[in-house]
Motif scaffolding. Structure first.
Motif, short mmCIF file in Angstrom:
data_model
loop_
_atom_site.label_atom_id
_atom_site.label_comp_id
_atom_site.label_asym_id
_atom_site.label_seq_id
_atom_site.Cartn_x
_atom_site.Cartn_y
_atom_site.Cartn_z
N LEU A 114 -0.57 -5.76 8.87
CA LEU A 114 -1.13 -5.47 7.70
C LEU A 114 -2.59 -5.45 7.67
O LEU A 114 -3.26 -6.37 7.99
N ALA A 115 -3.13 -4.30 6.84
CA ALA A 115 -4.54 -4.20 6.62
C ALA A 115 -4.94 -4.09 5.21
O ALA A 115 -3.87 -3.96 4.34
N GLY A 116 -6.02 -3.63 5.00
CA GLY A 116 -6.56 -3.52 3.84
C GLY A 116 -6.76 -4.65 2.81
O GLY A 116 -6.99 -5.87 3.27
N GLU A 117 -6.93 -4.81 1.41
CA GLU A 117 -7.46 -5.92 0.71
C GLU A 117 -6.34 -7.06 0.81
O GLU A 117 -6.85 -8.08 1.00
N VAL A 118 -5.21 -6.74 0.84
CA VAL A 118 -4.09 -7.44 1.06
C VAL A 118 -4.12 -8.28 2.20
O VAL A 118 -4.00 -9.33 2.43
N GLY A 119 -4.31 -7.38 3.41
CA GLY A 119 -4.36 -7.94 4.78
C GLY A 119 -5.60 -8.95 4.86
O GLY A 119 -5.39 -10.22 5.57
N VAL A 120 -6.65 -8.62 4.46
CA VAL A 120 -8.00 -9.56 4.59
C VAL A 120 -7.61 -10.83 3.68
O VAL A 120 -8.09 -11.98 4.18
N ARG B 281 -6.21 1.54 0.50
CA ARG B 281 -7.22 0.33 0.38
C ARG B 281 -6.73 -0.77 0.11
O ARG B 281 -7.09 -2.11 0.61
N ARG B 282 -5.56 -0.94 -0.72
CA ARG B 282 -5.15 -2.11 -1.15
C ARG B 282 -4.08 -2.86 0.10
O ARG B 282 -4.42 -3.86 0.48
N ALA B 283 -3.39 -2.03 0.58
CA ALA B 283 -2.40 -2.57 1.78
C ALA B 283 -2.05 -1.29 2.56
O ALA B 283 -1.51 -0.51 1.96
N ARG B 284 -2.25 -1.26 3.63
CA ARG B 284 -1.48 -0.30 4.84
C ARG B 284 -1.27 -1.04 6.23
O ARG B 284 -1.56 -2.20 6.37
N VAL B 285 -0.90 -0.15 6.87
CA VAL B 285 -0.46 -0.54 8.43
C VAL B 285 -1.39 -0.33 9.32
O VAL B 285 -1.92 0.72 9.22
N SER C 190 2.32 8.38 4.13
CA SER C 190 0.94 7.56 4.45
C SER C 190 1.13 6.12 5.10
O SER C 190 2.01 5.99 5.56
N ARG C 191 -0.03 5.46 5.59
CA ARG C 191 0.00 4.50 6.13
C ARG C 191 0.15 3.39 4.97
O ARG C 191 0.19 1.89 5.38
N ALA C 192 0.13 3.73 4.05
CA ALA C 192 0.22 2.88 2.64
C ALA C 192 1.46 1.62 2.82
O ALA C 192 2.49 2.12 3.06
N ARG D 25 -14.22 -4.33 5.85
CA ARG D 25 -15.15 -4.89 6.77
C ARG D 25 -15.39 -6.55 6.99
O ARG D 25 -16.31 -7.27 7.15
N ARG D 26 -13.95 -7.01 6.89
CA ARG D 26 -13.78 -8.49 7.08
C ARG D 26 -12.69 -8.49 7.76
O ARG D 26 -11.86 -7.47 7.94
N ASN D 27 -12.29 -9.73 8.37
CA ASN D 27 -11.06 -9.78 9.47
C ASN D 27 -9.59 -9.68 8.62
O ASN D 27 -9.52 -10.14 7.56
N HIS D 28 -8.86 -8.98 9.39
CA HIS D 28 -7.32 -9.19 9.07
C HIS D 28 -6.53 -9.62 10.34
O HIS D 28 -7.26 -9.50 11.23
N LEU D 29 -5.43 -10.00 10.06
CA LEU D 29 -4.71 -10.71 11.27
C LEU D 29 -4.01 -9.74 12.01
O LEU D 29 -2.98 -8.97 11.39
N ALA D 30 -4.27 -9.50 13.34
CA ALA D 30 -3.50 -8.92 14.22
C ALA D 30 -2.61 -9.86 15.16
O ALA D 30 -2.59 -10.92 14.88
N GLY D 31 -2.09 -9.25 16.15
CA GLY D 31 -1.54 -10.10 17.30
C GLY D 31 0.02 -10.27 16.74
O GLY D 31 0.49 -9.47 15.73
N ARG D 32 0.87 -11.11 17.61
CA ARG D 32 2.28 -11.27 17.35
C ARG D 32 2.71 -11.82 15.91
O ARG D 32 3.50 -11.49 15.36
N ILE D 33 1.67 -12.77 15.64
CA ILE D 33 1.92 -13.17 14.27
C ILE D 33 1.64 -12.34 13.27
O ILE D 33 2.61 -12.04 12.02
N GLY D 34 0.71 -11.62 13.10
CA GLY D 34 0.46 -10.40 12.16
C GLY D 34 1.61 -9.42 12.25
O GLY D 34 2.02 -8.87 11.06
N GLN D 35 2.32 -8.98 13.46
CA GLN D 35 3.12 -8.03 13.37
C GLN D 35 4.66 -8.58 12.90
O GLN D 35 5.10 -7.86 12.05
N TRP D 36 4.75 -10.07 12.79
CA TRP D 36 5.91 -10.61 12.49
C TRP D 36 5.80 -10.83 10.82
O TRP D 36 6.85 -10.55 10.22
N ILE D 37 4.64 -11.09 10.54
CA ILE D 37 4.56 -11.26 8.94
C ILE D 37 4.90 -9.79 8.30
O ILE D 37 5.54 -9.69 7.32
N LEU D 38 4.28 -8.78 8.66
CA LEU D 38 4.43 -7.54 8.29
C LEU D 38 6.09 -7.15 8.48
O LEU D 38 6.65 -6.70 7.37
N GLU D 39 6.54 -7.47 9.53
CA GLU D 39 8.13 -7.15 9.84
C GLU D 39 9.08 -7.89 8.64
O GLU D 39 9.88 -7.44 8.03
#
Length: 237
Positions: A116-122, A107-111, A206-208, A178-192
């Motif tokens: 990045l998704a979850g609370e931190v992604g939002v 819930r906090r942060a996952r792929v 897990s996906r955490a 239930r709110r937006n997190h960031l996908a796309g090329r920028i979202g991918q780069w931030i996680l990497e």
């Protein structure tokens, strides 16, 4: 004239075993039939049969390396469809249901496939909008001139992203928040970039995404999440 076979796609995803395997692949890692069988609680032989159907349909791709065969989602579009279906399934469930995964780390942060998704992604998405690096137009997320300057200064190769099919930035409705997190090329780069800097690591089972206390402090400082730092408990990491 052939019409899109929505029913066919729905039936492929709708099988419980295949659904478990597809969700496991949302972590972005390539997994073997044996690993996916464990995720789905079925035999490797049954998993191979299901995976054959998923590969034939184009939802999953198979890659052979040496003596092993690995499976991955066909692309970000499939992951986004699964995330939307997770959201829809919880909306259609009884009102008292808790949305998202039960594991607090997930819930906090996952792929979510490659971002990045979850609370931190939002929180990241909100901070980038508040910092005027992104503009949230509801169904559309745009990179601003300020954002372009900022991401280039951080080493993001924005010019290399031009011309691809995938958008630079895109909002993705988060399953648990239930709110937006960031996908796309920028979202991918931030996680990497976050993983490369060792501010966080992938949970091997897990996906955490597991941030260290110091790593999250640097991540929060870089992207303007300092105001919400107290909301996340990373003690002991």
């Amino acid at each position: 004239m052939l019409e899109p076979n929505i029913a066919g796609v729905a039936s492929l995803i709708g099988d419980p075993a295949r659904a478990h395997m597809l969700i496991a692949l949302m972590g972005g890692k390539a997994l073997t039939a044996t690993e996916l069988a464990l995720e789905a609680g079925i035999t490797p032989q049954t998993a191979s049969s299901h995976l054959g159907k998923l590969v034939d349909s184009g939802l999953v791709m198979a890659r052979k390396q040496g003596r092993h065969k690995y499976f991955q989602l066909q692309g970000a579009e499939v992951a986004e469809l699964l995330e939307m279906m997770l959201n829809l399934s919880t909306q259609m469930a009884p009102l008292k249901i808790t949305t998202g995964p039960g594991d607090p780390n997930l819930r906090r942060a996952r792929v979510c496939y490659d971002h990045l998704a979850g609370e931190v992604g939002v929180a990241l998405y909100d901070a980038l909008v508040a910092g005027k690096y992104l503009v949230d137009n509801g169904s559309e997320t745009l990179l601003t001139a300020t954002g372009r300057t900022f991401f280039l200064s951080q080493g993001m190769p924005l010019d290399e992203f031009n011309g691809g099919r995938r958008p630079l930035c895109k909002s993705c409705l988060d399953w648990s928040e239930r709110r937006n997190h960031l996908a796309g090329r920028i979202g991918q780069w931030i996680l990497e970039d976050t993983l490369a800097r060792r501010w966080a690591s992938r949970d091997p089972v897990s996906r955490a995404i597991l941030f260290s206390t110091g790593g999250f402090a640097k991540f929060a400082g870089k992207y303007g999440l300092a105001g919400c730092y107290a909301a996340f408990d990373f003690r002991g990491r």
